[in-house]
Design a protein around this motif. Sequence first.
Motif, PDB file in Angstrom:
ATOM      1  N   TYR A 104       0.933  -1.163  -0.036  1.00 26.78           N
ATOM      2  CA  TYR A 104      -0.029  -0.063   0.026  1.00 26.78           C
ATOM      3  C   TYR A 104       0.889   1.131  -0.244  1.00 26.78           C
ATOM      4  N   GLU A 105       0.845   1.819  -1.099  1.00 24.84           N
ATOM      5  CA  GLU A 105       2.065   2.981  -1.280  1.00 24.84           C
ATOM      6  C   GLU A 105       1.366   4.177  -1.526  1.00 24.84           C
ATOM      7  N   ARG A 106       2.193   5.238  -1.249  1.00 25.69           N
ATOM      8  CA  ARG A 106       1.745   6.757  -1.523  1.00 25.69           C
ATOM      9  C   ARG A 106       2.792   7.551  -1.785  1.00 25.69           C
ATOM     10  N   ALA A 107       2.780   8.825  -2.363  1.00 20.31           N
ATOM     11  CA  ALA A 107       3.522   9.971  -2.274  1.00 20.31           C
ATOM     12  C   ALA A 107       2.899  11.032  -1.590  1.00 20.31           C
ATOM     13  N   PRO A 108       3.426  11.725  -0.888  1.00 16.34           N
ATOM     14  CA  PRO A 108       2.823  12.877  -0.012  1.00 16.34           C
ATOM     15  C   PRO A 108       2.864  14.032  -1.333  1.00 16.34           C
ATOM     16  N   THR A 109       3.650  14.413  -2.222  1.00 15.53           N
ATOM     17  CA  THR A 109       3.498  15.270  -3.365  1.00 15.53           C
ATOM     18  C   THR A 109       3.836  14.643  -4.571  1.00 15.53           C
ATOM     19  N   ALA A 110       3.490  15.340  -5.541  1.00 16.84           N
ATOM     20  CA  ALA A 110       3.561  15.014  -6.944  1.00 16.84           C
ATOM     21  C   ALA A 110       5.247  14.555  -7.182  1.00 16.84           C
ATOM     22  N   LEU A 111       5.238  13.795  -7.864  1.00 19.06           N
ATOM     23  CA  LEU A 111       6.475  13.211  -8.342  1.00 19.06           C
ATOM     24  C   LEU A 111       6.987  13.263  -9.871  1.00 19.06           C
ATOM     25  N   GLU A 112       8.263  13.702 -10.130  1.00 16.79           N
ATOM     26  CA  GLU A 112       8.740  13.775 -11.831  1.00 16.79           C
ATOM     27  C   GLU A 112       9.092  12.480 -12.041  1.00 16.79           C
ATOM     28  N   GLU A 113       9.860  11.782 -11.081  1.00 15.32           N
ATOM     29  CA  GLU A 113      10.495  10.522 -11.483  1.00 15.32           C
ATOM     30  C   GLU A 113       9.647   9.280 -11.342  1.00 15.32           C
ATOM     31  N   ASP A 114      10.329   8.542 -12.206  1.00 14.48           N
ATOM     32  CA  ASP A 114       9.454   7.182 -12.303  1.00 14.48           C
ATOM     33  C   ASP A 114      10.451   6.108 -11.340  1.00 14.48           C
ATOM     34  N   TYR A 115       9.920   5.872 -10.164  1.00 11.83           N
ATOM     35  CA  TYR A 115      10.719   4.935  -9.217  1.00 11.83           C
ATOM     36  C   TYR A 115      10.414   3.398  -9.477  1.00 11.83           C
ATOM     37  N   ARG A 116      11.420   2.400  -9.594  1.00 11.93           N
ATOM     38  CA  ARG A 116      11.114   1.101  -9.745  1.00 11.93           C
ATOM     39  C   ARG A 116      11.136   0.713  -8.171  1.00 11.93           C
ATOM     40  N   LEU A 117      10.001  -0.336  -7.897  1.00 15.89           N
ATOM     41  CA  LEU A 117      10.224  -1.161  -6.818  1.00 15.89           C
ATOM     42  C   LEU A 117      10.635  -2.468  -6.878  1.00 15.89           C
ATOM     43  N   PHE A 118      10.958  -2.902  -5.550  1.00 12.03           N
ATOM     44  CA  PHE A 118      11.353  -4.450  -5.431  1.00 12.03           C
ATOM     45  C   PHE A 118      10.831  -5.138  -4.341  1.00 12.03           C
ATOM     46  N   ILE A 119      10.410  -6.519  -4.543  1.00 10.91           N
ATOM     47  CA  ILE A 119       9.966  -7.181  -3.267  1.00 10.91           C
ATOM     48  C   ILE A 119      10.869  -8.395  -3.381  1.00 10.91           C
ATOM     49  N   GLN A 120      11.620  -8.728  -2.080  1.00 15.92           N
ATOM     50  CA  GLN A 120      12.411  -9.889  -2.052  1.00 15.92           C
ATOM     51  C   GLN A 120      11.986 -10.498  -0.938  1.00 15.92           C
ATOM     52  N   LEU A 121      12.105 -12.279  -1.110  1.00 17.88           N
ATOM     53  CA  LEU A 121      12.175 -12.969  -0.196  1.00 17.88           C
ATOM     54  C   LEU A 121      13.466 -13.419   0.201  1.00 17.88           C
ATOM     55  N   LEU A 122      13.972 -13.374   1.513  1.00 15.58           N
ATOM     56  CA  LEU A 122      15.410 -13.588   1.955  1.00 15.58           C
ATOM     57  C   LEU A 122      15.380 -14.603   2.858  1.00 15.58           C
ATOM     58  N   ASP A 123      16.423 -15.723   2.891  1.00 15.63           N
ATOM     59  CA  ASP A 123      16.585 -16.850   3.683  1.00 15.63           C
ATOM     60  C   ASP A 123      17.199 -16.222   5.072  1.00 15.63           C
ATOM     61  N   ASP A 124      17.377 -17.066   5.904  1.00 17.51           N
ATOM     62  CA  ASP A 124      18.013 -16.616   7.152  1.00 17.51           C
ATOM     63  C   ASP A 124      19.565 -16.200   7.206  1.00 17.51           C
ATOM     64  N   GLN A 125      20.220 -16.342   6.109  1.00 20.20           N
ATOM     65  CA  GLN A 125      21.446 -15.834   5.786  1.00 20.20           C
ATOM     66  C   GLN A 125      21.156 -14.691   5.142  1.00 20.20           C
ATOM     67  N   ARG A 126      20.116 -14.012   4.732  1.00 25.41           N
ATOM     68  CA  ARG A 126      19.994 -12.822   3.890  1.00 25.41           C
ATOM     69  C   ARG A 126      20.203 -12.906   2.451  1.00 25.41           C
ATOM     70  N   ASN A 127      20.127 -14.272   2.053  1.00 31.11           N
ATOM     71  CA  ASN A 127      20.469 -14.650   0.609  1.00 31.11           C
ATOM     72  C   ASN A 127      18.929 -14.379   0.056  1.00 31.11           C
ATOM     73  N   VAL A 128      18.952 -13.877  -1.434  1.00 33.42           N
ATOM     74  CA  VAL A 128      17.712 -13.835  -1.997  1.00 33.42           C
ATOM     75  C   VAL A 128      17.268 -15.136  -2.439  1.00 33.42           C
ATOM     76  N   ILE A 129      15.957 -15.456  -2.082  1.00 33.36           N
ATOM     77  CA  ILE A 129      15.384 -16.844  -2.687  1.00 33.36           C
ATOM     78  C   ILE A 129      14.081 -16.439  -3.791  1.00 33.36           C
TER      79      ILE A 129
END
Length: 291
Positions: free
Chosen positions: A35-60
Motif C-alpha cells: 500500500y504505497e503513496r507519495a505525499p507530493t507529486a513526483l517527476e521521477e519514475d521509481y521502480r520497486l522491489f520485493i524480495q524473499l530472504l533466507d536466514d542468511q539474507r540470501n535472495v530466494i
Amino acid sequence: PLDLRYGDAGQLRLDGIAVAAARIKPGEAVAITLYERAPTALEEDYRLFIQLLDDQRNVIGNVTTHPGWGRNPTSLWQPDARYPDAYAVEVEVAVDLRSPLLATVYAGFIDPASVDDQPLSAVDGSGAPVTPFVGQVVVEPHRSLEIEAYDLAPVGVEFGSVMRLAGANAPTRHAQGALLPVRLFWEGMGSPAADYAAFVHLRTVDGQQVAGIDEAPAQGRFPTTYWRAGDQVLSEFALPIPGDLPPGVYEIWTGLYEAASGGALRLPVTAAGNQTTGDGEVLIGRVEIGP
C-alpha cells in the motif's frame, strides 16, 4: 500497517502490507500487496522491489518492476493517494531440507538516478534509519528429509505436548578438546506458545555439567512459534569438549526452554517414551571421553 518513508525527502511512503498466510514451497508464489503513496507529486519514475530472504539474507525470490507492473508509474501518482499494488513473488531456489524456513520480506524502491540500482534509504515514523524488512512467510522444503540416512536412535519423548524428540544420535567415544556432534530430530505436535531454545549438556554420571550448548531447534531458520503439527526439524549441534576434561564416561542430556527466560522456564516432559527423563530433559546417550 507500516510507516516507512523512502528517500532523503521521504518522497515515497509504504503505509501497509498484506502477505498471504498460506505456506509455500520452492516453485510456488506468495501473494503480497503493498500500500504505497507519495505525499507530493513526483517527476521521477521509481521502480520497486520485493524480495524473499533466507536466514542468511540470501535472495530466494524477487520481483523488480514499476508499480502496477508498469501500469501505474510514480510520475502519475496523485499526491497522498494510496495505491494497493499486488504481486506474486515466487520462491526460486530450494531451501534447506533440515527444516521449514521463515523467510523475510524485504521491500523498497530503487533510485532512478543510481547507475547500479541502489535502493532508496528508509526511515520509520520516528525518523530512525531502518532496513525495510516488512513481513514474513513460511517456506517448506520441496521434499521430506530422508531421516533414515542419519542413523538416529528412536527417542519418542514429548515436551509440553507440542514438540516431540523423535530421534537422536551422538558418538559413544570421543576425544578431549574436539567438538562432539549431536543430532536431534524434532517433530511438531501442535503450535508452541513461545520461542523455545534447545540445550545439550554433557554431564558427569553424578550430574555435574562439564560442557553445554544452547541453540534454537531449527538453528535460526524457523522459530518454534511458527511450528505446527507434522513439521520436521533436524538439529545438528557441535558441543565443545574441554581439552582438559578428565577421561571417563559422561552423559548427554537435552531439553527445551523458553528462549526469553534464559533457561529458567523449561518445557516439561509430558510423555517419557520409556526414556530416562528429568526436569524438562531427557538422557539421549553416554559417551566415553579420552585422549
